[in-house]
Enzyme design. Structure first.
Site, PDB file in Angstrom:
ATOM      1  N   GLY A 134     -24.576 -34.217   3.112  1.00  0.00           N
ATOM      2  CA  GLY A 134     -24.950 -35.855   3.122  1.00  0.00           C
ATOM      3  C   GLY A 134     -24.156 -36.372   1.948  1.00  0.00           C
ATOM      4  O   GLY A 134     -24.311 -37.617   1.795  1.00  0.00           O
ATOM      5  N   ASP A 260     -11.524 -39.514  15.266  1.00  0.00           N
ATOM      6  CA  ASP A 260     -12.489 -40.212  14.655  1.00  0.00           C
ATOM      7  C   ASP A 260     -12.040 -40.972  13.435  1.00  0.00           C
ATOM      8  O   ASP A 260     -12.887 -41.802  12.796  1.00  0.00           O
ATOM      9  CB  ASP A 260     -13.811 -39.124  14.369  1.00  0.00           C
ATOM     10  CG  ASP A 260     -13.068 -37.996  13.698  1.00  0.00           C
ATOM     11  OD1 ASP A 260     -12.285 -37.373  14.294  1.00  0.00           O
ATOM     12  OD2 ASP A 260     -13.807 -38.020  12.533  1.00  0.00           O
TER      13      ASP A 260
HETATM   14  P1  AMP Z   1     -14.239 -36.761   7.381  1.00  0.00           P
HETATM   15  O1  AMP Z   1     -13.493 -35.636   7.356  1.00  0.00           O
HETATM   16  O2  AMP Z   1     -14.783 -37.357   6.191  1.00  0.00           O
HETATM   17  O3  AMP Z   1     -13.797 -37.658   8.581  1.00  0.00           O
HETATM   18  O4  AMP Z   1     -15.523 -36.296   8.270  1.00  0.00           O
HETATM   19  C1  AMP Z   1     -15.654 -35.644   9.396  1.00  0.00           C
HETATM   20  C2  AMP Z   1     -17.231 -35.502   9.810  1.00  0.00           C
HETATM   21  O5  AMP Z   1     -17.923 -34.619   8.919  1.00  0.00           O
HETATM   22  C3  AMP Z   1     -17.927 -36.724   9.963  1.00  0.00           C
HETATM   23  O6  AMP Z   1     -18.845 -36.746  11.042  1.00  0.00           O
HETATM   24  C4  AMP Z   1     -18.768 -36.858   8.599  1.00  0.00           C
HETATM   25  O7  AMP Z   1     -19.848 -37.513   8.563  1.00  0.00           O
HETATM   26  C5  AMP Z   1     -18.963 -35.321   8.469  1.00  0.00           C
HETATM   27  N1  AMP Z   1     -19.157 -35.002   7.128  1.00  0.00           N
HETATM   28  C6  AMP Z   1     -18.015 -34.944   6.059  1.00  0.00           C
HETATM   29  N2  AMP Z   1     -18.788 -34.523   4.911  1.00  0.00           N
HETATM   30  C7  AMP Z   1     -20.052 -34.384   4.880  1.00  0.00           C
HETATM   31  C8  AMP Z   1     -20.941 -34.023   4.260  1.00  0.00           C
HETATM   32  N3  AMP Z   1     -21.010 -33.433   2.852  1.00  0.00           N
HETATM   33  N4  AMP Z   1     -22.403 -34.079   4.795  1.00  0.00           N
HETATM   34  C9  AMP Z   1     -22.487 -34.384   6.001  1.00  0.00           C
HETATM   35  N5  AMP Z   1     -21.667 -34.581   6.950  1.00  0.00           N
HETATM   36  C10 AMP Z   1     -20.264 -34.815   6.399  1.00  0.00           C
HETATM   37 MG    MG Z   2     -14.133 -39.632   9.408  1.00  0.00          MG
END
Ligand code: AMP
Ligand code: MG
Length: 501
Positions: A134, A260
């Site tokens: 998180g 996404d």
């Molecule tokens: P992103 O690569 O930032 O687009 O993230 C892809 C997915 O992973 C999304 O659902 C984010 O909320 C989740 N996510 C990425 N990093 C974390 C983290 N450290 N803790 C929880 N969820 C994460």
């Molecule tokens: Mg994202």
């Protein structure tokens, strides 16, 4: 924390009100030792927040300011939620995504009179966190701040950065890193993946409500169309074709174009492993996880089109009387992506090369088409080339004029075909002033970004501040900023970026 009463700005909750099924009410984690690292004063003021109050007496953030910017004491009217979405990650559908470490606090009226989302990244685990902690680290949040503000200054639609607050928490990645929360601002965080969530839920009423929400808030002209939902699709195709053309023109590699991470508003979102290309090479990939090169520079238009096809599939139940007519209508609309992309790219490249209205399409195409092979073959720095061309042309007898003109002088000696190309281009009477207005001199170059983030992580924000100043006024050459205009030294070596998750 308390004290949010010092800020009079109220937030609305239109997203939660319209689409409760796409939200989970949630609270931000309390940071152990919050400290303001960077605040976007002008953006804060435009949104009705007082930067002085947010900064506090010593500049490291007031209690009220930190409470707002980390989400622990949000303004009146805020209903913080984690947003649900799904998405194709590297081509494979992941039916469980959503804000794992992010929160939508609510909406505030922007300078254009339109509501804007206030959104946090790194604010603690939510029910969508899956295996994640998180949290976010200082380096990647400073990168998003810097690159998104640079993109905005380049005139490219994007989410904006409001602040980065160091949390005082330790975040465990390959090594232990200082934690941070980014506050960002966007017209909307509705993504292709939000529609895919509604599609997978099988709830057609929800899908319709989401589409109507997107029309009302993002593409209201579609309401006038005979088929508003098809009108919505057409407009998203159009804003994305324009957006990706602009990325390509400045040499931006997004790095993780999952569905996404593609907005319905047409704003660039989610600056993870992104970077600006140095030497021109269509196969450029910076992301350490993109081993197959799916999101390489040259693939970006194709991937955008692919993502839009997934958007069309999600919208299908709303697009026609029956499936056959819906598919036909979607295909026809999607078919216009390529034409619009090409038109946007060509118009932009004509400007970059200073070609006025009187230059024929054929003559412009001849000089444009010859360029990529030459730039690639001789590993020419993409950004300096165009600016250098303008500088060298404006003062042809002094090829050293401006820090970039040297690149053109070098090409003249090193690249045999270049003199001939230069001759044909000059024959088109290029307008160097036009070129200087649309070819940036300062972009967030990878070696400078790394330098700024390393220092920031170690507590020295000075390099970040100086780089931010350079890239947020990207077209105006200023004395003292020469090193921000030059390509990376050879010693910098090949570049890799990490998602920062
Ligand atoms: P992103 O690569 O930032 O687009 O993230 C892809 C997915 O992973 C999304 O659902 C984010 O909320 C989740 N996510 C990425 N990093 C974390 C983290 N450290 N803790 C929880 N969820 C994460
Ligand atoms: Mg994202």
């Amino acid at each position: 924390m308390s004290g949010s009463s010092q800020q009079t700005t109220r937030l609305t909750s239109r997203f939660v009100d319209d689409l409760p099924e796409l939200t989970v009410p949630w609270q931000a984690a309390e940071p152990p030792e919050p400290r303001l690292l960077v605040l976007n004063d002008s953006l804060a003021a435009e949104l009705g927040f007082d930067p002085e109050i947010l900064r506090g007496p010593d500049g490291s953030g007031s209690e009220a300011g930190l409470g707002l910017l980390t989400g622990t004491a949000p303004p009146t009217g805020a209903q913080p939620v984690a947003q649900a979405y799904v998405g194709h990650q590297f081509g494979t559908l992941n039916p469980r995504l959503g804000d794992g470490r992010a929160l939508l606090l609510g909406e505030v009226q922007g300078p254009d009179g339109e509501p804007h989302d206030i959104h946090l990244k790194g604010s603690g685990r939510t029910p969508f966190a899956r295996g994640g902690d998180g949290f976010a680290a200082v380096g990647p949040m400073l990168r998003e701040y810097l690159v998104s503000e640079a993109m905005h200054a380049l005139g490219i639609p994007t989410t904006r950065a409001l602040s980065v607050v160091a949390t005082g928490a330790r975040v465990h990645r390959e090594r232990v890193l200082p934690g941070a929360v980014l506050a960002r601002v966007a017209r909307s965080h509705v993504r292709v993946g939000s529609f895919q969530f509604a599609q997978l839920s099988g709830d057609e009423a929800l899908l319709r409500r989401l589409a109507d929400h997107a029309i009302d808030h993002l593409h209201p002209q579609a309401r006038e169309d005979s088929e508003p939902h098809l009108g919505l699709f057409e407009r998203v195709v159009s804003v994305q074709a324009d957006l990706v053309a602009q990325w390509m023109l400045v040499g931006f590699v997004h790095g993780v174009m999952n569905t996404d991470n593609m907005t319905i508003s047409g704003e660039t979102i989610d600056y993870g492993p992104c970077a600006f290309m140095d030497a021109f090479d269509p196969s450029t990939v910076y992301s350490s996880i993109d081993t197959g090169g799916r999101y390489a520079f040259a693939n970006q238009p194709l991937i955008a089109e692919w993502n839009l096809a997934r958007f069309a599939e999600a919208l299908l139940p709303l697009l026609g009387e029956d499936e056959e007519s819906a598919v036909g209508a979607a295909q026809e609309a999607l078919g216009r992506f390529r034409t619009q992309y090409s038109a946007a790219w060509t118009a932009g490249m004509r400007h970059k090369l200073g070609l006025g209205e009187t230059v024929s399409q054929k003559a412009a195409a001849d000089v444009m088409d010859a360029l990529p092979t030459m730039l690639q073959k001789h590993e020419v720095d993409y950004t300096s080339f165009f600016r250098g061309l303008a500088d060298a042309e404006a003062q042809p007898r002094d090829a050293a004029a401006g820090p970039n003109a040297g690149v053109v002088a070098e090409m003249l000696t090193d690249v045999p075909d270049f003199a001939a190309w230069l001759e044909s281009w000059r024959g088109l009477e290029p307008e160097t002033e036009l070129m200087r207005r649309c070819n940036p001199i300062y972009i967030p170059r990878n070696h400078l970004v790394e330098e700024a983030l390393d220092a920031g992580e170690a507590g020295d924000m000075e390099p970040f501040t100086r780089l931010l100043e350079a890239v947020t006024d990207p077209y105006t050459e200023r004395p003292g900023l020469e090193r921000y205009a030059l390509p990376a030294p050879e010693s910098f070596g090949p570049y890799r970026t990490f998602c920062g998750t």
